[in-house]
Design a protein around this motif. Structure first.
Motif, PDB file in Angstrom:
ATOM      1  N   SER A 186       5.772   1.768   2.328  1.00  0.00           N
ATOM      2  CA  SER A 186       4.673   2.166   3.206  1.00  0.00           C
ATOM      3  C   SER A 186       3.939   3.386   2.655  1.00  0.00           C
ATOM      4  N   ILE A 187       4.684   4.357   2.139  1.00  0.00           N
ATOM      5  CA  ILE A 187       4.053   5.548   1.563  1.00  0.00           C
ATOM      6  C   ILE A 187       3.212   5.170   0.349  1.00  0.00           C
ATOM      7  N   SER A 188       3.758   4.303  -0.497  1.00  0.00           N
ATOM      8  CA  SER A 188       3.033   3.869  -1.690  1.00  0.00           C
ATOM      9  C   SER A 188       1.793   3.063  -1.314  1.00  0.00           C
ATOM     10  N   THR A 189       1.918   2.196  -0.309  1.00  0.00           N
ATOM     11  CA  THR A 189       0.776   1.388   0.126  1.00  0.00           C
ATOM     12  C   THR A 189      -0.343   2.268   0.668  1.00  0.00           C
ATOM     13  N   ALA A 190       0.029   3.320   1.388  1.00  0.00           N
ATOM     14  CA  ALA A 190      -0.989   4.238   1.903  1.00  0.00           C
ATOM     15  C   ALA A 190      -1.775   4.867   0.760  1.00  0.00           C
ATOM     16  N   ARG A 191      -1.104   5.201  -0.323  1.00  0.00           N
ATOM     17  CA  ARG A 191      -1.805   5.772  -1.484  1.00  0.00           C
ATOM     18  C   ARG A 191      -2.734   4.747  -2.123  1.00  0.00           C
ATOM     19  N   VAL A 192      -2.305   3.498  -2.177  1.00  0.00           N
ATOM     20  CA  VAL A 192      -3.153   2.461  -2.765  1.00  0.00           C
ATOM     21  C   VAL A 192      -4.450   2.335  -1.981  1.00  0.00           C
ATOM     22  N   PHE A 193      -4.348   2.283  -0.655  1.00  0.00           N
ATOM     23  CA  PHE A 193      -5.557   2.176   0.161  1.00  0.00           C
ATOM     24  C   PHE A 193      -6.448   3.401  -0.021  1.00  0.00           C
ATOM     25  N   THR A 194      -5.840   4.569  -0.132  1.00  0.00           N
ATOM     26  CA  THR A 194      -6.620   5.776  -0.344  1.00  0.00           C
ATOM     27  C   THR A 194      -7.370   5.724  -1.667  1.00  0.00           C
ATOM     28  N   GLN A 195      -6.703   5.233  -2.707  1.00  0.00           N
ATOM     29  CA  GLN A 195      -7.335   5.151  -4.019  1.00  0.00           C
ATOM     30  C   GLN A 195      -8.511   4.182  -4.002  1.00  0.00           C
ATOM     31  N   VAL A 196      -8.340   3.051  -3.343  1.00  0.00           N
ATOM     32  CA  VAL A 196      -9.444   2.085  -3.229  1.00  0.00           C
ATOM     33  C   VAL A 196     -10.633   2.732  -2.542  1.00  0.00           C
ATOM     34  N   GLY A 197     -10.369   3.438  -1.443  1.00  0.00           N
ATOM     35  CA  GLY A 197     -11.452   4.064  -0.700  1.00  0.00           C
ATOM     36  C   GLY A 197     -12.185   5.117  -1.505  1.00  0.00           C
ATOM     37  N   VAL A 198     -11.463   5.933  -2.259  1.00  0.00           N
ATOM     38  CA  VAL A 198     -12.094   6.991  -3.041  1.00  0.00           C
ATOM     39  C   VAL A 198     -13.027   6.411  -4.099  1.00  0.00           C
ATOM     40  N   VAL A 199     -12.575   5.343  -4.769  1.00  0.00           N
ATOM     41  CA  VAL A 199     -13.405   4.742  -5.828  1.00  0.00           C
ATOM     42  C   VAL A 199     -14.682   4.144  -5.248  1.00  0.00           C
ATOM     43  N   VAL A 200     -14.550   3.381  -4.167  1.00  0.00           N
ATOM     44  CA  VAL A 200     -15.736   2.774  -3.544  1.00  0.00           C
ATOM     45  C   VAL A 200     -16.641   3.862  -2.979  1.00  0.00           C
TER      46      VAL A 200
END
Length: 423
Positions: A153-167
């Motif tokens: 869950s912690i790792s998944t939260a980072r993935v979503f954050t990374q996607v959002g920052v790039v877009v």
């Protein structure tokens, strides 16, 4: 009599990815994923053009902007631990909601304030909330999950954050291309408003995490007496310089010491972001235990050091050769970054007592905050002024950080084992 043809075995329909199902988003940590994605979109857009907003639209000098950023970074570094302890005391969800409202109000204040000192105050408040929120978010996730689900869950939260920052950075680039006060103000209004709306969503949808007050427990701060954890916090900060290396370090290097086209920077960012989205969860599973996370810290330091040596190979390069070297260096860097992030998750969560996630995560974030505050100056000296020598110095720092993380992780684990034996 003719034999019957064998009947085809029934085929199962392909399994849908979890994030495409309603059940996945309705799990207790689902609101964390959604809010992280939405706010990182705004964050990516805002931090793409905030410097130009303050300098060109508000009218701050570059010196005033630099002073403001440095002061805000210092405040953000200091408040993480106390806010984490407060989260353990009254509830991690409640503190996370409060930080969202405070950050949203600080961002919205930029639309009406013009005085330098008021802008400095708003920036310090915003940065303090922005730097503290990730640790509190991990504390919430840790309180709502257990076992392997916690790290996933912690790792998944980072993935979503990374996607959002790039877009979001693409949106910020569009606003930056307009370079109008109206465009900046609209972005500020949307970003600040999203913080407040997301805080309301968390208050309504995110379950309460049991606090010390709920259990009627009173205690002093624990982390300040946990020497191995404090050492790991510092070593993690050394490895966190890798974020400052990739930005602004690599762009400075490309522009000052290579003949590479400037668009290669977009390729570097794309490789890093895409790799994080595709592989962070898989790599993080290797760091689900403290020994595994300590080993990942060692390997991350070695991989980051190797990336430094490859980047150094692009010195005065041009044409297809320098592009190839920079791409290879970025891929090696990606390996180091994935391992570094997974190691930090595994060590910070695995070494935290169950009733102190806010306090420990807030303190662990100090290493990252310090690294991000110091990184621009360090990278300017090492990669612009010292050139190739600077890459070797940086490689040495990463090796020291990785080796130190491995042995400090073993030290921390041995101390906890000894404590259990005494009990």
């Amino acid at each position: 009599m003719a034999e019957e043809a064998p009947r085809p075995l029934p085929t199962r329909p392909p399994r849908r990815p979890g994030w495409t199902t309603t059940e996945w988003w309705n799990q207790p940590v689902g609101p964390i994923y959604l809010v992280g994605l939405v706010l990182s979109l705004g964050r990516g857009a805002w931090f793409t053009c905030w410097a130009m907003f303050f300098i060109r639209s508000v009218g701050l000098s570059t010196a005033e902007f630099g002073i403001g950023v440095t002061a805000a970074g210092i405040v953000g570094m200091i408040v993480g631990g106390p806010l984490g302890y407060l989260a353990d005391r009254i509830g991690a969800r409640e503190v996370l909601v409060g930080l969202g409202v405070i950050q949203g109000a600080a961002i919205l204040s930029y639309t009406v304030v013009h005085d330098f000192w008021l802008i400095l105050l708003a920036t310090c408040i915003m940065t303090a909330a922005e730097r503290s929120a990730p640790g509190i978010r991990i504390a919430v996730i840790s309180g709502l999950t257990t076992g392997e689900d916690r790290m996933t869950s912690i790792s998944t939260a980072r993935v979503f954050t990374q996607v959002g920052v790039v877009v979001g950075a693409l949106v910020g680039g569009f606003v930056l291309s307009l370079d109008t006060r109206a465009g900046y103000l609209i972005l500020l209004g949307v970003y600040g408003g999203l913080h407040i709306l997301c805080a309301m969503l968390l208050a309504l949808r995110l379950p309460h995490v049991e606090s010390l007050a709920d259990r009627r427990v009173k205690r002093r701060a624990l982390v300040l007496r946990d020497r191995p954890f404090l050492v790991l916090t510092g070593l993690h900060g050394v490895l966190a310089l890798s974020w400052g290396m990739i930005d602004p370090g690599v762009p400075l290097w490309i522009s000052h010491h290579t003949h590479a086209p400037l668009w290669i920077w977009a390729v570097v960012v794309g490789i890093s972001a895409t790799g994080t989205v595709l592989f962070q969860n898989r790599v993080s599973r290797r760091g689900a235990t403290v020994p595994g996370a300590a080993r990942l810290g060692l390997w991350s330091g070695l991989a980051l050091a190797a990336a430094c040596l490859v980047f150094a190979g692009s010195y005065h390069g041009s044409g297809a050769t320098v592009i190839t070297v920079l791409v290879v260096a970025t891929m090696v860097y990606l390996v180091g970054e994935l391992l570094f992030v997974a190691s930090g998750f595994g060590l910070s969560v695995g070494l935290t007592p169950e009733n102190a996630h806010g306090e420990y995560q807030g303190t662990f974030g100090i290493g990252q905050a310090t690294a991000m505050m110091l990184a621009p100056g360090i990278m300017t000296v090492l990669l612009v002024e010292w050139a190739v020598v600077g890459w070797f110095v940086l490689a040495g720092l990463y090796i020291a950080g990785g080796v130190g993380t491995y042995f400090a992780g073993r030290w921390a684990l041995a101390g906890r084992a000894a404590g259990r034996e005494r009990v």
